[in-house]
Design an enzyme around this catalytic site. Structure first.
Site, PDB file in Angstrom:
ATOM      1  CG  HIS A  64     -15.408  44.202 -24.933  1.00 12.33           C
ATOM      2  ND1 HIS A  64     -16.091  43.220 -25.047  1.00 12.33           N
ATOM      3  CD2 HIS A  64     -16.212  45.227 -24.815  1.00 12.33           C
ATOM      4  CE1 HIS A  64     -17.364  43.398 -25.372  1.00 12.33           C
ATOM      5  NE2 HIS A  64     -17.435  44.819 -25.151  1.00 12.33           N
ATOM      6  CB  CYS A  65     -14.237  47.383 -29.640  1.00  8.24           C
ATOM      7  SG  CYS A  65     -14.636  48.922 -30.402  1.00  8.24           S
TER       8      CYS A  65
END
Length: 305
Positions: A162-163
């Protein structure tokens, strides 16, 4: 052709929280930050360096910045691939397509964590106990390479990570756009530093004009981001060549069940047409639910993550 006799989970879709695909209001912060950063660097470079030096290919720089922006927006707003309840139905329809010799009349019970004959046909990864990886939050059996994201509140197909800078998961459908975003940042930073640094170094006396100060700050920012993200890009390219995700590279599981060779690994992420690999256009092959794998002597077991 007879489809399998299926018994899917009866949980209502309303129980699942709405997926966050980058359109959430919290996406405004990283989007505004990157837009302001790239915009300020681009404006300083174009107006303070390219304009006085028309020999530099400004069209190339503009095209590079445009591709960077498109890649970033597509990484932000593309659904990474959320696992839906009853995903086995689409896989079963593929298995039962004409020309496929796999048996079709297999029971599917998606509520249980015990693998059925159908799941053993299409899946490789199980828990150490031998059970399928079942997500109690999403109430679905996790397909191979899928993981639950606590930020998106959903299971994501071929999840990499998850960025927070794109406010989205990097998964099956947007991994290429995220990779191209890194590639264009590194390329743009190298181009800016490679063309502007010799000009700055040629001035023996430091200049205090606003334009020169802005150019120097832009060169510094471009160089720092290009150098820092180069190692991140190198890591992802190395994982692509072995068909691994960031999560898989850190897991103590059987290594390499998805490695189908360099060309097949690149095609699985960048698309079937090599001419479009460097453009944010083509999409990866497959559904993100079932993946080709090499012949392995036993199933790959890992913790339920």
């Amino acid at each position: 052709i007879l489809l399998p006799k299926m018994r899917f989970s009866t949980s209502s879709p309303s129980k699942h929280q709405a997926p966050r695909t980058g359109f959430a209001a919290s996406a405004a912060t990283p989007l505004c930050f990157w837009s302001a950063l790239v915009g300020s660097i681009a404006c300083s470079y174009i107006f303070c360096f390219l304009a006085p030096h028309p020999s530099i290919p400004s069209l190339l720089v503009s095209l590079l910045l445009l591709l960077l922006l498109i890649s970033y927006l597509r990484a932000c707003f593309t659904n990474p691939g959320f696992v839906s309840p009853g995903w086995e139905r689409s896989v079963a329809q593929t298995i039962c397509s004409p020309g496929n010799h796999l048996p079709c009349e297999l029971p599917i019970q998606c509520e249980a964590a015990t693998p059925t004959a159908f799941h053993r046909q299409i899946m490789v990864c199980y828990k150490q106990s031998g059970e399928v990886r079942y997500c109690r939050k999403c109430e679905v059996i996790k397909p191979d390479r899928a993981h639950h994201c606590s930020d998106c509140q959903r299971c994501v197909m071929r999840m990499d990570h998850h960025c927070p800078w794109i406010n989205n998961c990097v998964g099956f459908h947007n991994y290429k756009y995220f990779l191209l975003f890194l590639f264009y940042i590194v390329l743009a930073g190298a181009l800016i530093c490679g063309t502007a640094v010799p000009h700055v170094m040629a001035h023996s006396m430091p200049s205090e004009t606003t334009c020169d100060i802005a150019l120097n700050l832009s060169i510094l920012a471009a160089g720092v981001f290009a150098l820092g993200l180069f190692f991140f890009l190198f890591m992802h390219v190395k994982m692509i060549l072995h068909n691994e995700t960031t999560i898989e590279a850190m897991e103590p599981i059987h290594k390499g069940p998805w490695d189908m060779g360099t060309c097949a690994n690149l095609t699985s992420v960048l698309g079937p047409n090599p001419l479009l690999w460097a453009l944010p256009l083509s999409t990866p092959q497959g559904t993100g639910l079932v993946f080709a794998h090499t012949e392995i002597p036993q199933r790959a077991y890992h913790p339920d993550v």
